[in-house]
Design a protein around this motif. Structure first.
Motif, PDB file in Angstrom:
ATOM      1  N   LEU A  14       0.821  -1.209   0.000  1.00 55.13           N
ATOM      2  CA  LEU A  14       0.000   0.000   0.000  1.00 55.13           C
ATOM      3  C   LEU A  14       0.858   1.263   0.000  1.00 55.13           C
ATOM      4  CD1 LEU A  14      -2.806  -0.898   2.590  1.00 55.13           C
ATOM      5  CD2 LEU A  14      -3.004  -0.812   0.090  1.00 55.13           C
TER       6      LEU A  14
ATOM      7  N   LEU B 121     -10.373   4.205   5.750  1.00 55.38           N
ATOM      8  CA  LEU B 121     -10.037   4.702   4.415  1.00 55.38           C
ATOM      9  C   LEU B 121     -10.701   6.047   4.169  1.00 55.38           C
ATOM     10  CD1 LEU B 121      -8.541   4.033   1.783  1.00 55.38           C
ATOM     11  CD2 LEU B 121     -10.637   2.935   0.986  1.00 55.38           C
TER      12      LEU B 121
ATOM     13  N   THR C 262      -3.321  -3.851  -2.549  1.00 52.18           N
ATOM     14  CA  THR C 262      -2.985  -2.584  -3.191  1.00 52.18           C
ATOM     15  C   THR C 262      -4.042  -1.540  -2.859  1.00 52.18           C
ATOM     16  OG1 THR C 262      -4.259  -3.062  -5.195  1.00 52.18           O
ATOM     17  CG2 THR C 262      -1.981  -3.898  -5.104  1.00 52.18           C
ATOM     18  N   SER C 263      -3.769  -0.295  -3.259  1.00 49.85           N
ATOM     19  CA  SER C 263      -4.738   0.772  -3.005  1.00 49.85           C
ATOM     20  C   SER C 263      -6.034   0.533  -3.784  1.00 49.85           C
ATOM     21  CB  SER C 263      -4.137   2.134  -3.371  1.00 49.85           C
ATOM     22  OG  SER C 263      -3.738   2.168  -4.734  1.00 49.85           O
TER      23      SER C 263
ATOM     24  N   ALA D  93      -0.684   2.847   6.116  1.00 46.31           N
ATOM     25  CA  ALA D  93      -0.865   1.436   5.747  1.00 46.31           C
ATOM     26  C   ALA D  93      -1.090   0.587   6.991  1.00 46.31           C
ATOM     27  CB  ALA D  93       0.347   0.937   4.970  1.00 46.31           C
TER      28      ALA D  93
ATOM     29  N   PHE E 114       0.052   5.215   0.189  1.00 43.22           N
ATOM     30  CA  PHE E 114      -0.072   5.495   1.607  1.00 43.22           C
ATOM     31  C   PHE E 114       1.294   5.492   2.276  1.00 43.22           C
ATOM     32  CE2 PHE E 114      -4.107   3.584   0.310  1.00 43.22           C
ATOM     33  CZ  PHE E 114      -5.014   4.509   0.795  1.00 43.22           C
TER      34      PHE E 114
ATOM     35  N   ALA F 223      -7.997  -1.795  -1.767  1.00 43.60           N
ATOM     36  CA  ALA F 223      -8.570  -1.115  -0.597  1.00 43.60           C
ATOM     37  C   ALA F 223      -9.860  -0.401  -0.963  1.00 43.60           C
ATOM     38  CB  ALA F 223      -7.561  -0.137  -0.014  1.00 43.60           C
ATOM     39  N   GLU F 224      -9.866   0.310  -2.093  1.00 47.83           N
ATOM     40  CA  GLU F 224     -11.064   1.021  -2.533  1.00 47.83           C
ATOM     41  C   GLU F 224     -12.209   0.044  -2.821  1.00 47.83           C
ATOM     42  OE1 GLU F 224     -11.558   4.186  -2.624  1.00 47.83           O
ATOM     43  OE2 GLU F 224      -9.551   5.039  -2.416  1.00 47.83           O
TER      44      GLU F 224
ATOM     45  N   ARG G  37      -5.566  11.758   0.122  1.00 48.55           N
ATOM     46  CA  ARG G  37      -5.770  10.844  -0.991  1.00 48.55           C
ATOM     47  C   ARG G  37      -6.775  11.467  -1.954  1.00 48.55           C
ATOM     48  NH1 ARG G  37      -1.943   9.927   0.181  1.00 48.55           N
ATOM     49  NH2 ARG G  37      -1.102   8.456   1.631  1.00 48.55           N
TER      50      ARG G  37
END
Length: 205
Positions: A20, A196, A176-177, A29, A24, A180-181, A205
């Motif tokens: 991440l 988040l 990964t980001s 992270a 991040f 995460a989303e 972000r």
């Protein structure tokens, strides 16, 4: 009833969720990792179980709810550490990691009637859950971990051993980001999604 196992790392900056970073920071992270672990442990705590065990690399923190036994991870590769986690069980056991904060108590309520194993594939080619009616550490030793074929090799190992395998739903790990989303969107009321959102609100972000 089933023993529920969670294999996890203490969420310390620089030691968890390094993929991440970036975008991040290591501290962010680690905060996301702690939120994911919190969600995972809460789901396990709410699921029926004979015993709940956190197999931990590091030290427990305030994120650990009551009702869990904490055992240290052994040395060696991930296959050896997973094998050792199952070796500590004397009956049916289901093991998960800390990378799927969208997991629910319902997903963890598995039975072995008509099956010898449960297998939860992950979208990245690994697996998020592995259950064994009769835990056998040798079923994990030597399986290549953290590769695109890890899940396929592990499931094939179960089948080759003559086990009847029940497949669980496919879930997405947070690595990964983008993960995460996507996972936060699947579990909008989770601690993970809230953390988040907090990072986004902070304007970073």
């Amino acid at each position: 009833m089933t023993t529920l196992l969670v294999i996890a790392k203490e969420p310390r900056p620089g030691r968890v969720k390094t993929r991440l970073t970036p975008p991040f920071t290591p501290e962010e992270a680690a905060a996301l990792a702690e939120a994911a672990l919190t969600d995972t442990l809460r789901a396990v705590a709410a699921a029926p179980a004979r015993r709940r065990v956190l197999v931990l690399d590091g030290q427990p923190g305030p994120w650990l709810p009551p009702g869990f036994d904490v055992v240290p991870q052994c040395a060696g590769g991930l296959d050896e550490r997973l094998a050792a986690a199952f070796a500590g069980c004397d009956g049916p056991a289901l093991l998960i990691g800390m990378d799927t904060p969208q997991v629910t108590p319902g997903l963890l309520t598995v039975g072995f009637d008509g099956y010898d194993a449960c297998f939860g594939p992950a979208e990245d080619g690994g697996f998020w859950a592995l259950g064994l009616a009769e835990p056998d550490p040798e079923l994990l030793r030597g399986v290549p971990m953290s590769t695109p074929v890890t899940g396929a090799v592990q499931r094939a190992r179960l089948v080759a051993a003559g086990l009847r395998v029940r497949d669980l739903p496919r879930l997405r790990d947070v690595d990964t980001s983008a993960d995460a989303e996507a996972v936060a969107a699947l579990a909008p009321h989770s601690c993970f999604a809230a953390e988040l959102s907090r990072l986004r609100t902070a304007g970073r972000r």
